[in-house]
Write a protein that holds these residues in place. Structure first.
Motif, PDB file in Angstrom:
ATOM      1  N   ASP A 100      54.052 -37.082   5.980  1.00  0.00           N
ATOM      2  CA  ASP A 100      52.834 -36.685   6.698  1.00  0.00           C
ATOM      3  C   ASP A 100      52.488 -37.671   7.803  1.00  0.00           C
ATOM      4  OD1 ASP A 100      52.366 -34.333   5.402  1.00  0.00           O
ATOM      5  OD2 ASP A 100      50.895 -35.148   3.985  1.00  0.00           O
ATOM      6  N   ASN A 101      52.858 -38.922   7.612  1.00  0.00           N
ATOM      7  CA  ASN A 101      52.596 -39.939   8.635  1.00  0.00           C
ATOM      8  C   ASN A 101      53.637 -39.915   9.743  1.00  0.00           C
ATOM      9  OD1 ASN A 101      50.300 -40.846   7.339  1.00  0.00           O
ATOM     10  ND2 ASN A 101      51.395 -42.420   6.180  1.00  0.00           N
ATOM     11  N   GLY A 102      54.550 -38.936   9.701  1.00  0.00           N
ATOM     12  CA  GLY A 102      55.517 -38.766  10.778  1.00  0.00           C
ATOM     13  C   GLY A 102      56.746 -39.641  10.645  1.00  0.00           C
ATOM     14  N   ARG A 103      57.010 -40.161   9.456  1.00  0.00           N
ATOM     15  CA  ARG A 103      58.164 -41.028   9.267  1.00  0.00           C
ATOM     16  C   ARG A 103      59.313 -40.248   8.643  1.00  0.00           C
ATOM     17  NH1 ARG A 103      56.746 -46.748   7.393  1.00  0.00           N
ATOM     18  NH2 ARG A 103      58.776 -47.050   8.344  1.00  0.00           N
ATOM     19  N   ASN A 104      60.501 -40.786   8.777  1.00  0.00           N
ATOM     20  CA  ASN A 104      61.719 -40.132   8.308  1.00  0.00           C
ATOM     21  C   ASN A 104      61.880 -40.342   6.800  1.00  0.00           C
ATOM     22  OD1 ASN A 104      64.339 -39.324   7.800  1.00  0.00           O
ATOM     23  ND2 ASN A 104      65.160 -40.224   9.676  1.00  0.00           N
ATOM     24  N   PRO A 105      62.053 -39.273   6.023  1.00  0.00           N
ATOM     25  CA  PRO A 105      62.219 -39.442   4.572  1.00  0.00           C
ATOM     26  C   PRO A 105      63.495 -40.190   4.194  1.00  0.00           C
ATOM     27  CG  PRO A 105      62.510 -37.153   5.201  1.00  0.00           C
ATOM     28  CD  PRO A 105      62.040 -37.879   6.419  1.00  0.00           C
ATOM     29  N   ASP A 106      64.502 -40.175   5.072  1.00  0.00           N
ATOM     30  CA  ASP A 106      65.719 -40.933   4.789  1.00  0.00           C
ATOM     31  C   ASP A 106      65.440 -42.433   4.779  1.00  0.00           C
ATOM     32  OD1 ASP A 106      67.182 -38.606   4.606  1.00  0.00           O
ATOM     33  OD2 ASP A 106      67.816 -38.661   6.708  1.00  0.00           O
ATOM     34  N   ILE A 107      64.527 -42.871   5.643  1.00  0.00           N
ATOM     35  CA  ILE A 107      64.148 -44.290   5.665  1.00  0.00           C
ATOM     36  C   ILE A 107      63.415 -44.637   4.376  1.00  0.00           C
ATOM     37  CG2 ILE A 107      62.745 -46.026   6.853  1.00  0.00           C
ATOM     38  CD1 ILE A 107      63.333 -44.485   9.462  1.00  0.00           C
ATOM     39  N   TYR A 108      62.553 -43.740   3.920  1.00  0.00           N
ATOM     40  CA  TYR A 108      61.850 -43.957   2.648  1.00  0.00           C
ATOM     41  C   TYR A 108      62.859 -44.110   1.517  1.00  0.00           C
ATOM     42  CZ  TYR A 108      58.976 -43.001  -1.454  1.00  0.00           C
ATOM     43  OH  TYR A 108      58.361 -43.091  -2.678  1.00  0.00           O
ATOM     44  N   HIS A 156      60.293 -32.513  -8.726  1.00  0.00           N
ATOM     45  CA  HIS A 156      59.077 -33.291  -8.529  1.00  0.00           C
ATOM     46  C   HIS A 156      59.264 -34.162  -7.293  1.00  0.00           C
ATOM     47  CE1 HIS A 156      55.581 -35.751  -9.222  1.00  0.00           C
ATOM     48  NE2 HIS A 156      56.348 -36.818  -9.130  1.00  0.00           N
ATOM     49  N   ILE A 157      58.358 -34.037  -6.359  1.00  0.00           N
ATOM     50  CA  ILE A 157      58.418 -34.846  -5.148  1.00  0.00           C
ATOM     51  C   ILE A 157      57.301 -35.878  -5.251  1.00  0.00           C
ATOM     52  CG2 ILE A 157      58.243 -34.860  -2.636  1.00  0.00           C
ATOM     53  CD1 ILE A 157      59.204 -31.942  -2.718  1.00  0.00           C
ATOM     54  N   PRO A 158      57.641 -37.161  -5.169  1.00  0.00           N
ATOM     55  CA  PRO A 158      56.610 -38.194  -5.302  1.00  0.00           C
ATOM     56  C   PRO A 158      55.553 -38.062  -4.201  1.00  0.00           C
ATOM     57  CG  PRO A 158      58.815 -39.167  -5.295  1.00  0.00           C
ATOM     58  CD  PRO A 158      58.964 -37.710  -4.976  1.00  0.00           C
ATOM     59  N   PRO A 159      54.277 -38.244  -4.560  1.00  0.00           N
ATOM     60  CA  PRO A 159      53.217 -38.159  -3.548  1.00  0.00           C
ATOM     61  C   PRO A 159      53.397 -39.179  -2.429  1.00  0.00           C
ATOM     62  CG  PRO A 159      52.280 -38.234  -5.765  1.00  0.00           C
ATOM     63  CD  PRO A 159      53.746 -38.444  -5.903  1.00  0.00           C
ATOM     64  N   GLU A 160      54.006 -40.318  -2.749  1.00  0.00           N
ATOM     65  CA  GLU A 160      54.236 -41.341  -1.726  1.00  0.00           C
ATOM     66  C   GLU A 160      55.174 -40.812  -0.635  1.00  0.00           C
ATOM     67  OE1 GLU A 160      55.092 -41.999  -5.037  1.00  0.00           O
ATOM     68  OE2 GLU A 160      53.186 -42.938  -5.558  1.00  0.00           O
ATOM     69  N   LEU A 161      56.178 -40.036  -1.048  1.00  0.00           N
ATOM     70  CA  LEU A 161      57.111 -39.469  -0.079  1.00  0.00           C
ATOM     71  C   LEU A 161      56.414 -38.436   0.801  1.00  0.00           C
ATOM     72  CD1 LEU A 161      59.921 -39.135   1.107  1.00  0.00           C
ATOM     73  CD2 LEU A 161      60.450 -37.551  -0.740  1.00  0.00           C
TER      74      LEU A 161
END
Length: 159
Positions: free
Chosen positions: A81-89, A71-76
């Motif tokens: 999608d906004n071009g940000r790094n998932p590692d930062i999230y 399950h991948i959270p919709p926030e991630l």
């Protein structure tokens, strides 16, 4: 999140590769599209149909209850999608969790301290309730040895 089984992972991975390959084929067809020939039109239509069937396969796999997918959270997804790094999230999420844990630890310690002070005062003011106070302190994880010794026991030890 449950671990993804290897067969499920391989199936989805292959389906994604197929979609990427289909998109590449469409890009090549569009780039070399010739309006004068009928064959370019047919090849492009077939490529789009192939992409459609590949996307349907992924959709069916994702909606199959027997397939174990993460399950991948919709926030991630929105974050990426906004071009940000998932590692930062992930780092921000961990930091928020750490702050929340520290806050809960502080509350737990404050309530424990309040429990101990209240139990001590209850034993001093209502010595007949000492057994009940001890029971509550034990049930909530406190140390009964910290409670004040009843005055009767102190007087018995002195005599």
């Amino acid at each position: 999140m449950a671990p993804v089984s290897q067969p499920d992972h391989m199936v989805v991975e292959q389906q994604l590769r197929d979609v990427i390959q289909d998109l590449f084929q469409i890009m090549v067809q569009v780039n070399s599209y010739d309006t004068a020939t009928h064959s370019s039109n047919t090849v492009l239509q077939n490529s789009v149909k192939t992409l459609h069937s590949s996307l349907l396969k992924i959709y069916k796999t994702a909606n199959n209850p027997t397939v174990n997918l993460p399950h991948i959270p919709p926030e991630l997804i929105q974050y990426v999608d906004n071009g940000r790094n998932p590692d930062i999230y992930t780092r921000e999420f961990v930091e928020l969790g750490r702050k929340g844990n520290q806050l809960m630890k502080g509350k737990k310690e404050a309530f424990g301290s309040f429990r101990d002070v209240l139990a001590e005062e209850m034993c001093n003011v209502f010595p007949e309730m000492r057994s009940d106070v001890e029971m509550v302190v034990k049930a909530t994880g406190g140390d009964v040895a910290k409670l004040p010794v009843p005055k009767e026991e102190v007087a018995k030890k002195e005599n």
